[in-house]
Design a protein around this motif. Structure first.
Motif, short mmCIF file in Angstrom:
data_model
loop_
_atom_site.label_atom_id
_atom_site.label_comp_id
_atom_site.label_asym_id
_atom_site.label_seq_id
_atom_site.Cartn_x
_atom_site.Cartn_y
_atom_site.Cartn_z
N LEU A 122 0.78 -1.15 0.35
CA LEU A 122 -0.22 0.25 -0.33
C LEU A 122 1.23 1.18 0.20
O LEU A 122 2.13 0.86 0.53
CB LEU A 122 -1.05 0.04 1.08
CG LEU A 122 -2.05 -0.68 1.17
CD1 LEU A 122 -2.76 -1.41 2.74
CD2 LEU A 122 -3.16 -1.26 0.65
N CYS A 123 0.28 2.20 -0.85
CA CYS A 123 1.55 3.12 -0.32
C CYS A 123 0.28 4.27 0.75
O CYS A 123 -0.18 4.03 1.08
CB CYS A 123 1.11 3.87 -1.86
SG CYS A 123 0.18 5.73 -1.57
N GLN A 127 -5.13 3.04 2.91
CA GLN A 127 -5.10 2.12 4.55
C GLN A 127 -5.50 0.54 4.59
O GLN A 127 -5.46 -0.06 5.49
CB GLN A 127 -6.84 2.89 4.68
CG GLN A 127 -6.80 4.35 5.20
CD GLN A 127 -7.86 4.96 6.17
OE1 GLN A 127 -9.15 4.39 5.24
NE2 GLN A 127 -7.95 6.10 6.55
N ALA A 128 -6.15 0.52 2.99
CA ALA A 128 -6.03 -1.37 3.17
C ALA A 128 -6.90 -2.03 1.64
O ALA A 128 -6.75 -0.33 0.96
CB ALA A 128 -7.49 -1.86 4.23
N ALA A 129 -6.88 -2.48 1.31
CA ALA A 129 -7.06 -3.33 0.29
C ALA A 129 -8.05 -4.62 0.36
O ALA A 129 -7.57 -4.81 0.97
CB ALA A 129 -5.58 -3.92 -0.61
N VAL A 130 -8.62 -4.26 -0.30
CA VAL A 130 -10.11 -5.12 -0.11
C VAL A 130 -10.46 -6.06 -1.84
O VAL A 130 -10.25 -5.49 -2.19
CB VAL A 130 -11.56 -4.96 0.48
CG1 VAL A 130 -11.14 -3.89 2.09
CG2 VAL A 130 -11.82 -3.54 -0.78
N GLN A 131 -10.70 -7.19 -1.68
CA GLN A 131 -11.91 -7.95 -2.11
C GLN A 131 -13.15 -7.51 -2.88
O GLN A 131 -13.94 -7.43 -2.49
CB GLN A 131 -11.76 -9.47 -2.71
CG GLN A 131 -11.19 -10.34 -3.45
CD GLN A 131 -10.71 -10.40 -4.19
OE1 GLN A 131 -9.07 -10.39 -3.66
NE2 GLN A 131 -10.72 -10.86 -5.55
N VAL A 132 -13.22 -7.22 -3.70
CA VAL A 132 -14.86 -6.15 -4.53
C VAL A 132 -14.76 -7.62 -5.66
O VAL A 132 -14.05 -6.93 -6.84
CB VAL A 132 -14.67 -5.11 -4.83
CG1 VAL A 132 -16.01 -4.77 -5.51
CG2 VAL A 132 -14.11 -4.43 -3.68
N GLY A 133 -15.94 -8.56 -5.44
CA GLY A 133 -15.79 -8.81 -7.05
C GLY A 133 -14.33 -9.84 -7.04
O GLY A 133 -13.38 -10.62 -6.48
N ASP A 134 -14.39 -9.92 -8.32
CA ASP A 134 -12.85 -10.61 -9.08
C ASP A 134 -11.97 -8.93 -8.83
O ASP A 134 -10.58 -9.03 -9.38
CB ASP A 134 -13.06 -10.59 -10.12
CG ASP A 134 -13.65 -9.11 -11.35
OD1 ASP A 134 -13.93 -8.64 -11.00
OD2 ASP A 134 -13.76 -10.12 -12.55
N VAL A 136 -9.55 -6.09 -6.99
CA VAL A 136 -9.15 -5.77 -5.61
C VAL A 136 -8.62 -4.07 -5.10
O VAL A 136 -8.53 -3.46 -6.83
CB VAL A 136 -7.23 -6.20 -5.18
CG1 VAL A 136 -6.64 -5.56 -4.66
CG2 VAL A 136 -7.02 -7.14 -5.07
N ALA A 137 -9.21 -3.35 -4.31
CA ALA A 137 -9.78 -2.42 -4.59
C ALA A 137 -9.03 -1.96 -3.75
O ALA A 137 -8.90 -2.44 -2.21
CB ALA A 137 -11.20 -1.78 -4.02
N LYS A 138 -8.46 -0.46 -3.54
CA LYS A 138 -7.55 -0.08 -1.85
C LYS A 138 -8.52 1.17 -1.83
O LYS A 138 -9.16 1.96 -2.25
CB LYS A 138 -6.14 0.64 -3.03
CG LYS A 138 -5.36 -0.14 -4.10
CD LYS A 138 -4.92 -0.75 -2.60
CE LYS A 138 -3.60 -1.39 -3.18
NZ LYS A 138 -2.55 -0.69 -4.47
N VAL A 139 -8.25 1.38 -0.31
CA VAL A 139 -9.25 1.51 0.82
C VAL A 139 -8.36 3.59 0.84
O VAL A 139 -7.61 3.13 1.08
CB VAL A 139 -10.16 1.69 1.92
CG1 VAL A 139 -10.41 2.62 2.91
CG2 VAL A 139 -10.50 0.14 1.47
N PRO A 140 -8.63 4.53 0.22
CA PRO A 140 -8.04 6.05 0.71
C PRO A 140 -8.27 6.88 1.49
O PRO A 140 -8.76 5.81 1.86
CB PRO A 140 -8.62 6.97 -0.93
CG PRO A 140 -10.17 6.44 -1.23
CD PRO A 140 -9.99 4.92 -0.61
#
Length: 156
Positions: A122-123, A127-134, A136-140
């Motif tokens: 993570l930069c 704050q985190a990375a989560v799996q959304v469907g197929d 990966v999305a980062k939580v800014p």
């Protein structure tokens, strides 16, 4: 006898997946004020590279940022570029909204309380990375973005 139904709101939130040039961000719906067409911002040359100037929205001038650039990558303004106007959450009177450059139309997605976190680098503004469907999305870190603007004197 009334059957008590499970309230789906407790376990499901709606989020928005924001497509960036090199990653997806995920935000709760409440953080997003509006999606607008891309417009080039007006800015001075001595501003940080992640600052793309001020854009006009509802008769306000709001600061436009590149999240990729704030994380140290280059700015991409693709042909599908749009601007997402975010509600500033830090409670600063001089910063009620900020704008983020995105590459395409955000998609709505359901987030349940069982979000699966993904262990990826993570930069500092993620704050985190989560799996959304197929994907990966980062939580800014939106408060971190606001802090960047404040420290650079670019809120007003």
């Amino acid at each position: 006898m009334h059957e008590r139904r499970h309230n789906p709101r407790t376990s499901q939130l709606t989020g928005l997946l924001l497509p960036l040039a090199d990653r997806n961000l995920i935000l709760p719906n409440v953080a997003v004020a509006e999606l607008i067409d891309y417009q080039a911002g007006a800015f001075d040359l001595d501003t940080p590279p992640w600052y793309l100037g001020r854009v006009t929205w509802r008769e306000r001038q709001i600061p436009l940022l590149s999240f990729e650039s704030a994380c140290g990558n280059r700015i991409v303004i693709g042909e599908r570029a749009r601007i997402v106007v975010l509600n500033a959450l830090g409670g600063l009177p001089q910063l009620r909204f900020m704008a983020l450059l995105v590459q395409g139309i955000p998609r709505s997605c359901k987030l349940d309380s069982q979000l699966s976190y993904v262990d990826v680098p993570l930069c500092a503004l993620e704050q985190a990375a989560v799996q959304v469907g197929d994907q990966v999305a980062k939580v800014p870190d939106l408060l971190g973005l606001e802090k960047l603007l404040v420290e650079a004197g670019l809120t007003g």
